[in-house]
Scaffold this active site. Structure first.
Site, PDB file in Angstrom:
ATOM      1  N   GLY A  11      -0.248   3.294   1.980  1.00 10.13           N
ATOM      2  CA  GLY A  11      -0.402   4.388   3.145  1.00 10.13           C
ATOM      3  C   GLY A  11      -0.256   5.772   2.253  1.00 10.13           C
ATOM      4  O   GLY A  11       0.071   5.554   1.007  1.00 10.13           O
ATOM      5  N   ASP A  12      -0.517   6.939   2.949  1.00 12.40           N
ATOM      6  CA  ASP A  12      -0.316   8.190   2.340  1.00 12.40           C
ATOM      7  C   ASP A  12      -1.150   8.356   1.047  1.00 12.40           C
ATOM      8  O   ASP A  12      -0.845   9.161   0.423  1.00 12.40           O
ATOM      9  CB  ASP A  12       1.092   8.518   2.255  1.00 12.40           C
ATOM     10  CG  ASP A  12       1.906   8.165   3.454  1.00 12.40           C
ATOM     11  OD1 ASP A  12       1.623   8.172   4.283  1.00 12.40           O
ATOM     12  OD2 ASP A  12       3.299   7.696   3.299  1.00 12.40           O
ATOM     13  N   LYS A  15      -5.748  10.011   3.139  1.00 11.86           N
ATOM     14  CA  LYS A  15      -6.948   9.355   4.291  1.00 11.86           C
ATOM     15  C   LYS A  15      -7.343  10.609   5.133  1.00 11.86           C
ATOM     16  O   LYS A  15      -8.499  11.031   5.207  1.00 11.86           O
ATOM     17  CB  LYS A  15      -6.430   8.585   5.113  1.00 11.86           C
ATOM     18  CG  LYS A  15      -6.080   7.017   4.301  1.00 11.86           C
ATOM     19  CD  LYS A  15      -5.726   5.894   5.072  1.00 11.86           C
ATOM     20  CE  LYS A  15      -4.363   6.100   5.808  1.00 11.86           C
ATOM     21  NZ  LYS A  15      -3.219   6.199   4.671  1.00 11.86           N
ATOM     22  N   ALA A  38       1.385   6.762  11.910  1.00 12.22           N
ATOM     23  CA  ALA A  38       0.526   7.532  10.849  1.00 12.22           C
ATOM     24  C   ALA A  38       0.868   8.830  10.878  1.00 12.22           C
ATOM     25  O   ALA A  38       1.438   9.389  11.748  1.00 12.22           O
ATOM     26  CB  ALA A  38      -0.835   7.106  11.340  1.00 12.22           C
ATOM     27  N   GLY A  39       0.683   9.453   9.591  1.00 14.85           N
ATOM     28  CA  GLY A  39       0.832  10.819   9.479  1.00 14.85           C
ATOM     29  C   GLY A  39      -0.152  11.307   8.546  1.00 14.85           C
ATOM     30  O   GLY A  39      -0.125  10.972   7.322  1.00 14.85           O
ATOM     31  N   HIS A  40      -1.267  12.021   9.137  1.00 12.84           N
ATOM     32  CA  HIS A  40      -2.458  12.278   8.134  1.00 12.84           C
ATOM     33  C   HIS A  40      -2.407  13.870   8.006  1.00 12.84           C
ATOM     34  O   HIS A  40      -2.592  14.446   9.089  1.00 12.84           O
ATOM     35  CB  HIS A  40      -3.836  11.726   8.754  1.00 12.84           C
ATOM     36  CG  HIS A  40      -3.699  10.279   8.897  1.00 12.84           C
ATOM     37  ND1 HIS A  40      -4.860   9.568   9.548  1.00 12.84           N
ATOM     38  CD2 HIS A  40      -2.939   9.405   8.387  1.00 12.84           C
ATOM     39  CE1 HIS A  40      -4.461   8.304   9.353  1.00 12.84           C
ATOM     40  NE2 HIS A  40      -3.317   8.209   8.836  1.00 12.84           N
ATOM     41  N   THR A  41      -2.504  14.334   6.882  1.00 10.20           N
ATOM     42  CA  THR A  41      -2.612  15.636   6.589  1.00 10.20           C
ATOM     43  C   THR A  41      -3.909  16.278   6.197  1.00 10.20           C
ATOM     44  O   THR A  41      -4.482  15.429   5.455  1.00 10.20           O
ATOM     45  CB  THR A  41      -1.516  16.037   5.265  1.00 10.20           C
ATOM     46  OG1 THR A  41      -0.190  15.304   5.749  1.00 10.20           O
ATOM     47  CG2 THR A  41      -0.946  17.445   5.223  1.00 10.20           C
ATOM     48  N   GLN A 222      -2.479   3.867   7.948  1.00 10.85           N
ATOM     49  CA  GLN A 222      -1.666   2.802   7.280  1.00 10.85           C
ATOM     50  C   GLN A 222      -2.589   2.284   6.071  1.00 10.85           C
ATOM     51  O   GLN A 222      -3.428   2.922   5.785  1.00 10.85           O
ATOM     52  CB  GLN A 222      -1.002   1.513   7.759  1.00 10.85           C
ATOM     53  CG  GLN A 222       0.069   1.803   8.690  1.00 10.85           C
ATOM     54  CD  GLN A 222      -0.330   2.479  10.113  1.00 10.85           C
ATOM     55  OE1 GLN A 222      -1.061   1.869  10.905  1.00 10.85           O
ATOM     56  NE2 GLN A 222       0.240   3.687  10.416  1.00 10.85           N
TER      57      GLN A 222
HETATM   58  P1  GDP Z   1      -2.547   9.908   4.721  1.00 15.02           P
HETATM   59  O1  GDP Z   1      -1.475   9.288   5.512  1.00 15.02           O
HETATM   60  O2  GDP Z   1      -3.300   9.056   3.880  1.00 15.02           O
HETATM   61  O3  GDP Z   1      -3.605  10.679   5.356  1.00 15.02           O
HETATM   62  O4  GDP Z   1      -1.771  10.899   3.574  1.00 15.02           O
HETATM   63  P2  GDP Z   1      -0.559  11.884   3.883  1.00 15.02           P
HETATM   64  O5  GDP Z   1      -1.238  13.184   4.776  1.00 15.02           O
HETATM   65  O6  GDP Z   1       0.484  11.295   4.618  1.00 15.02           O
HETATM   66  O7  GDP Z   1      -0.133  12.182   2.453  1.00 15.02           O
HETATM   67  C1  GDP Z   1      -1.162  12.804   1.379  1.00 15.02           C
HETATM   68  C2  GDP Z   1      -0.416  13.985   0.961  1.00 15.02           C
HETATM   69  O8  GDP Z   1      -1.162  14.488  -0.098  1.00 15.02           O
HETATM   70  C3  GDP Z   1      -0.830  15.151   1.998  1.00 15.02           C
HETATM   71  O9  GDP Z   1       0.438  16.092   1.867  1.00 15.02           O
HETATM   72  C4  GDP Z   1      -1.902  15.665   1.474  1.00 15.02           C
HETATM   73  O10 GDP Z   1      -1.999  17.343   1.690  1.00 15.02           O
HETATM   74  C5  GDP Z   1      -1.927  15.660   0.111  1.00 15.02           C
HETATM   75  N1  GDP Z   1      -2.913  15.499  -0.986  1.00 15.02           N
HETATM   76  C6  GDP Z   1      -4.209  14.891  -0.431  1.00 15.02           C
HETATM   77  N2  GDP Z   1      -4.915  14.622  -1.626  1.00 15.02           N
HETATM   78  C7  GDP Z   1      -4.479  15.301  -2.480  1.00 15.02           C
HETATM   79  C8  GDP Z   1      -4.827  15.584  -3.843  1.00 15.02           C
HETATM   80  O11 GDP Z   1      -5.778  15.286  -4.547  1.00 15.02           O
HETATM   81  N3  GDP Z   1      -3.833  16.267  -4.803  1.00 15.02           N
HETATM   82  C9  GDP Z   1      -2.600  16.647  -4.063  1.00 15.02           C
HETATM   83  N4  GDP Z   1      -1.793  17.548  -5.006  1.00 15.02           N
HETATM   84  N5  GDP Z   1      -2.295  16.504  -2.604  1.00 15.02           N
HETATM   85  C10 GDP Z   1      -3.389  15.625  -2.072  1.00 15.02           C
HETATM   86  P1  IMO Z   2      -0.388   6.536   7.236  1.00 22.95           P
HETATM   87  O1  IMO Z   2      -1.469   6.244   8.072  1.00 22.95           O
HETATM   88  C1  IMO Z   2       3.027   5.006   5.026  1.00 22.95           C
HETATM   89  C2  IMO Z   2       5.404   1.700   6.847  1.00 22.95           C
HETATM   90  C3  IMO Z   2       6.737   2.000   7.263  1.00 22.95           C
HETATM   91  C4  IMO Z   2       7.330   0.878   7.220  1.00 22.95           C
HETATM   92  C5  IMO Z   2       6.191  -0.243   7.513  1.00 22.95           C
HETATM   93  C6  IMO Z   2       6.432  -0.668   9.108  1.00 22.95           C
HETATM   94  O2  IMO Z   2       0.095   7.767   7.228  1.00 22.95           O
HETATM   95  O3  IMO Z   2      -0.784   6.128   5.723  1.00 22.95           O
HETATM   96  P2  IMO Z   2       5.921   0.425  11.478  1.00 22.95           P
HETATM   97  O4  IMO Z   2       6.701   1.875  11.855  1.00 22.95           O
HETATM   98  O5  IMO Z   2       4.588   0.562  11.233  1.00 22.95           O
HETATM   99  O6  IMO Z   2       6.446  -0.672  12.019  1.00 22.95           O
HETATM  100  O7  IMO Z   2       6.619   0.596   9.790  1.00 22.95           O
HETATM  101  O8  IMO Z   2       5.087   0.702   7.503  1.00 22.95           O
HETATM  102  N1  IMO Z   2       4.136   2.746   7.443  1.00 22.95           N
HETATM  103  C7  IMO Z   2       3.620   3.737   6.522  1.00 22.95           C
HETATM  104  N2  IMO Z   2       3.818   4.079   5.417  1.00 22.95           N
HETATM  105  N3  IMO Z   2       2.176   5.420   5.751  1.00 22.95           N
HETATM  106  C8  IMO Z   2       1.749   5.020   6.800  1.00 22.95           C
HETATM  107  O9  IMO Z   2       0.775   5.743   7.629  1.00 22.95           O
HETATM  108  C9  IMO Z   2       2.919   4.182   7.488  1.00 22.95           C
HETATM  109  N4  IMO Z   2       2.917   3.523   8.684  1.00 22.95           N
HETATM  110  C10 IMO Z   2       3.743   2.671   8.693  1.00 22.95           C
HETATM  111  O10 IMO Z   2       7.518   2.900   6.521  1.00 22.95           O
HETATM  112  O11 IMO Z   2       7.645   0.203   5.863  1.00 22.95           O
HETATM  113 MG    MG Z   3       0.615   9.528   5.951  1.00 20.80          MG
END
Ligand code: GDP
Ligand code: IMO
Ligand code: MG
Length: 425
Positions: A11-12, A15, A38-41, A222
């Site tokens: 995750g993270d 995306k 999920a947390g999509h930035t 995820q």
């Molecule tokens: P997601 O859950 O897959 O959408 O990812 P998140 O948003 O939870 O976490 C990704 C983090 O990395 C966010 O704070 C984005 O702004 C940041 N990010 C994405 N791509 C890049 C990159 O290429 N470089 C840097 N430094 N940050 C990035």
């Molecule tokens: P995005 O879309 C990272 C992790 C939780 C925990 C496990 C189960 O932002 O990538 P849940 O609440 O789904 O039952 O938790 O999955 N988890 C994530 N880790 N990014 C996420 O979403 C996640 N969604 C769930 O931390 O370990």
């Molecule tokens: Mg995320």
């Protein structure tokens, strides 16, 4: 062109950023699994937007956004998020749609999630996001869940009462506080008028759009290693974030999918509990966390950080059939004199796994086999042309591609929209 985008690690991976980049050429963006865990930035200019349930495509006016049948939707989280999106200045009405088949996450699912997590022994805790995801999916599979379409029914209040009675039995067994059915009936009243305008048969809607030639972008939440079937079970989420989930979670046939894009960070992170072979506990891990801003977008928890794991990458390439990679966060590695890639897990008897073992006990007895490469030690976040990258950075990416398969489609070198290099796609 219909594209499925999935996370390859835990995750993270970025995306949200990549979805935002690709939405430009899509007509619809569809979430097909997961929920507000999920947390999509998405970073646009000096503004940072974080989306949990609403597809990240909502930041592009005129694009349709769909919550498919495979998602578990918390109505309060959704109402809050829709208000927020409107307050950011983006129109929602007429272009946001929720499947009447999507399961709902109710207060009692959240209460059960917290109580189950509290009841797990240390070492067995999953570290869930506490958003009620597991219990909502358990109810779905147990054929006792609530679907979004239930809010349209005249006996919605009775459905709530029955659900609370059932949930209270589970809460009692867990030693947690029971919920008052009438309080819940009242609590959920405002949901009906607020969400009714968006609830529809999204399968019909999607197929009409597809028949008319629309391009659909499927937004995975995820990731592969959190998949209920393919991940580090039981330290996983309760859905299928892998490419197959896009079909079962939306009602679109596998034959309609033209390509799969895997998003992969050029190092590894994980939030919550569970195995993480390349995890670093030293100052290199700290550097990744600080430079990468590795704190959860949903829970704010610090993310665990480690080197790139090519075993995970290769496994994700196969399970999802990744055609193109969106590789992210290259810039975070800019200061390292040496970068490492894990190419296998070595068992005590010398056997090396190059595919991810199903048995976590086996994994816990292994140590990582690393390849070391020289770092590039210069800034990459201002680079707009692949050829202009430092030679060592290109060598690192090439070696990873050689190990995991698939082609490079997008390279991200910073959080902002502009810091995205488009390659073979
Ligand atoms: P997601 O859950 O897959 O959408 O990812 P998140 O948003 O939870 O976490 C990704 C983090 O990395 C966010 O704070 C984005 O702004 C940041 N990010 C994405 N791509 C890049 C990159 O290429 N470089 C840097 N430094 N940050 C990035
Ligand atoms: P995005 O879309 C990272 C992790 C939780 C925990 C496990 C189960 O932002 O990538 P849940 O609440 O789904 O039952 O938790 O999955 N988890 C994530 N880790 N990014 C996420 O979403 C996640 N969604 C769930 O931390 O370990
Ligand atoms: Mg995320």
């Amino acid at each position: 062109m219909n594209t499925v985008l999935v996370g390859a690690q835990w995750g993270d991976e970025g995306k949200g950023k990549v979805i935002d980049f690709l939405t430009e050429e899509a007509d619809l963006v569809v979430r097909f699994q997961g929920g507000s865990n999920a947390g999509h930035t998405v970073v646009v200019g000096d503004r940072k937007y974080v989306l949990h349930l609403v597809p990240s495509g909502i930041l592009h006016e005129g694009k349709h956004c769909v919550i498919g049948n495979g998602v578990v939707m918390d109505p309060f989280d959704l109402m809050r998020e829709l208000e927020q999106v409107e307050s950011w200045g983006f129109a929602v009405k007429g272009r946001f749609h929720i499947s009447e088949r999507a399961q709902m996450v109710m207060q009692w699912h959240r209460a059960i999630d917290r109580a189950e997590e509290a009841a797990r022994a240390s070492g067995a805790k999953i570290g869930t996001t506490g958003r009620g995801i597991g219990p909502a999916y358990a109810a779905k599979v147990g054929r006792s869940g609530m679907r979004t379409g239930d809010i349209l029914k005249p006996d919605f209040a009775n459905i709530v009462r029955e659900q609370v009675a059932e949930a209270n039995r589970r809460l009692k067994a867990l030693g947690a506080m029971e919920l008052d059915p009438e309080e819940m009936v009242n609590l959920y009243q405002p949901v009906v008028p607020a969400l009714m305008p968006y609830v529809t048969d999204t399968i019909q809607f999607l197929h009409e759009k597809l028949d008319a030639g629309a391009s659909v972008l499927f937004e995975g939440a995820q990731a592969t290693m959190l998949d209920i079937d393919f991940g580090t079970y039981p330290f996983v989420t309760s859905s299928n974030p892998t490419a197959g989930g896009a079909c079962t979670g939306s009602g679109v046939s596998p034959r309609a999918i033209d390509r799969v894009i895997g998003v992969i960070k050029l190092y590894t992170t994980r939030v919550g509990e569970g195995p993480f072979p390349t995890e670093l506990f030293d100052k290199d891990g700290e550097t990744l966390r600080t430079r990468g801003g590795e704190f959860g977008a949903t829970t704010g928890r610090p993310r665990r950080c480690g080197w790139f794991d090519a075993v995970v990458g290769r496994y994700a390439q196969r399970v999802n059939g990744v055609d193109f990679w969106a590789m992210t966060k290259l810039d975070v590695l800019d200061t390292f004199p040496v970068v490492k890639i894990c190419t296998g897990y070595r068992r005590k008897d010398g056997f090396v796994y190059t595919t991810f073992p199903a048995d976590l006990d086996v994994l816990s007895e292994c140590e990582c086999v690393y390849e070391e490469m020289p770092g590039w030690q210069c800034e990459t976040s201002n680079i707009t042309d692949y050829d202009a990258l430092p030679a060592n950075a290109k060598a690192y990416i090439s070696r990873i591609l050689e190990l995991i398969g698939g082609k490079l489609g997008v390279l991200s070198v910073g959080p902002a929209r502009e810091t995205t290099l488009r390659l073979g796609i």
